[in-house]
Design a protein around this motif. Structure first.
Motif, mmCIF file in Angstrom:
data_model
loop_
_atom_site.group_PDB
_atom_site.id
_atom_site.type_symbol
_atom_site.label_atom_id
_atom_site.label_comp_id
_atom_site.label_asym_id
_atom_site.label_seq_id
_atom_site.Cartn_x
_atom_site.Cartn_y
_atom_site.Cartn_z
ATOM 1 N N THR A 74 -43.049 2.590 -2.772
ATOM 2 C CA THR A 74 -41.844 2.490 -1.958
ATOM 3 C C THR A 74 -40.657 3.147 -2.657
ATOM 4 N N LEU A 78 -38.444 6.345 -1.391
ATOM 5 C CA LEU A 78 -36.994 6.229 -1.204
ATOM 6 C C LEU A 78 -36.247 7.231 -2.072
ATOM 7 N N ASP A 97 -26.510 6.483 -3.528
ATOM 8 C CA ASP A 97 -26.787 5.209 -4.191
ATOM 9 C C ASP A 97 -25.835 4.118 -3.715
ATOM 10 N N ALA A 99 -24.240 3.958 -0.836
ATOM 11 C CA ALA A 99 -24.563 3.605 0.552
ATOM 12 C C ALA A 99 -25.764 2.674 0.613
ATOM 13 N N MET A 100 -26.778 2.946 -0.194
ATOM 14 C CA MET A 100 -27.979 2.113 -0.164
ATOM 15 C C MET A 100 -27.735 0.753 -0.819
ATOM 16 N N THR A 101 -26.854 0.709 -1.801
ATOM 17 C CA THR A 101 -26.547 -0.554 -2.468
ATOM 18 C C THR A 101 -25.674 -1.442 -1.578
ATOM 19 N N GLY A 103 -24.603 -0.680 1.742
ATOM 20 C CA GLY A 103 -24.904 -0.626 3.168
ATOM 21 C C GLY A 103 -26.224 -1.283 3.543
ATOM 22 N N VAL A 104 -27.208 -1.195 2.652
ATOM 23 C CA VAL A 104 -28.531 -1.734 2.948
ATOM 24 C C VAL A 104 -28.855 -2.925 2.042
ATOM 25 N N ASN A 105 -27.966 -3.187 1.090
ATOM 26 C CA ASN A 105 -28.104 -4.311 0.170
ATOM 27 C C ASN A 105 -29.283 -4.171 -0.787
ATOM 28 N N TYR A 106 -29.595 -2.920 -1.161
ATOM 29 C CA TYR A 106 -30.610 -2.710 -2.193
ATOM 30 C C TYR A 106 -30.029 -3.148 -3.539
#
Length: 144
Positions: A74, A78, A97, A99-101, A103-106
């Motif tokens: 995965t 990504l 990074d 946005a993914m942290t 915005g998507v809560n990664y």
């Protein structure tokens, strides 16, 4: 795992009772670990590996012996998509990074996490996936 299956690693000289465990963001706080045994390994090897992780308080999921297992596969996908977006000028690596942290809560951005795991490991996982499935979606981005 380094991207290869347990069975592939046994074929290259690793002992036949090999059981791989998956990548985790933080092994100390991980609640579940995925494991996969080589085709040549017996059920006792898998049970011993599962017992070790259970003794450490982890739940264990036995998965098929596939390239990259679950988490590395995965993450590699990504990171590859994020790298391709950066290469195409969609956004900077830092912005991707972020946005993914946020915005998507990664827990980490895919490029930062890939850097921490090691680009060579990410590329090896993508190469193993490409070799196993022959699908262009596993072709590594030039940005990597």
């Amino acid at each position: 795992t380094d991207g290869r299956t347990a069975t592939q690693r046994v074929a290259s000289g690793t002992p036949a009772d090999l059981v791989l465990f998956d990548l985790a963001l933080d092994y100390g706080s991980a609640r579940r670990i995925a494991v996969a045994k080589a085709d040549q390994a017996g059920d006792t090897a898998l049970a011993a590996a599962a017992g070790l992780f259970q003794a450490l308080g982890k739940a264990v999921s036995a998965v098929d012996d596939v390239p990259g297992l679950v988490v590395l596969r995965t993450l590699a996908m990504l990171a590859n998509e994020a790298a391709e977006a950066a290469l195409m000028g969609v956004a900077s690596p830092a912005d991707i990074d972020r946005a993914m942290t946020f915005g998507v809560n990664y827990p980490r951005g895919p490029l930062t996490w890939a850097d921490q795991v090691g680009p060579a490991c990410i590329l090896a996982a993508l190469d193993a996936l490409q070799a196993a499935y022959g699908d262009d979606r596993y072709r590594a981005s030039q940005f990597l």
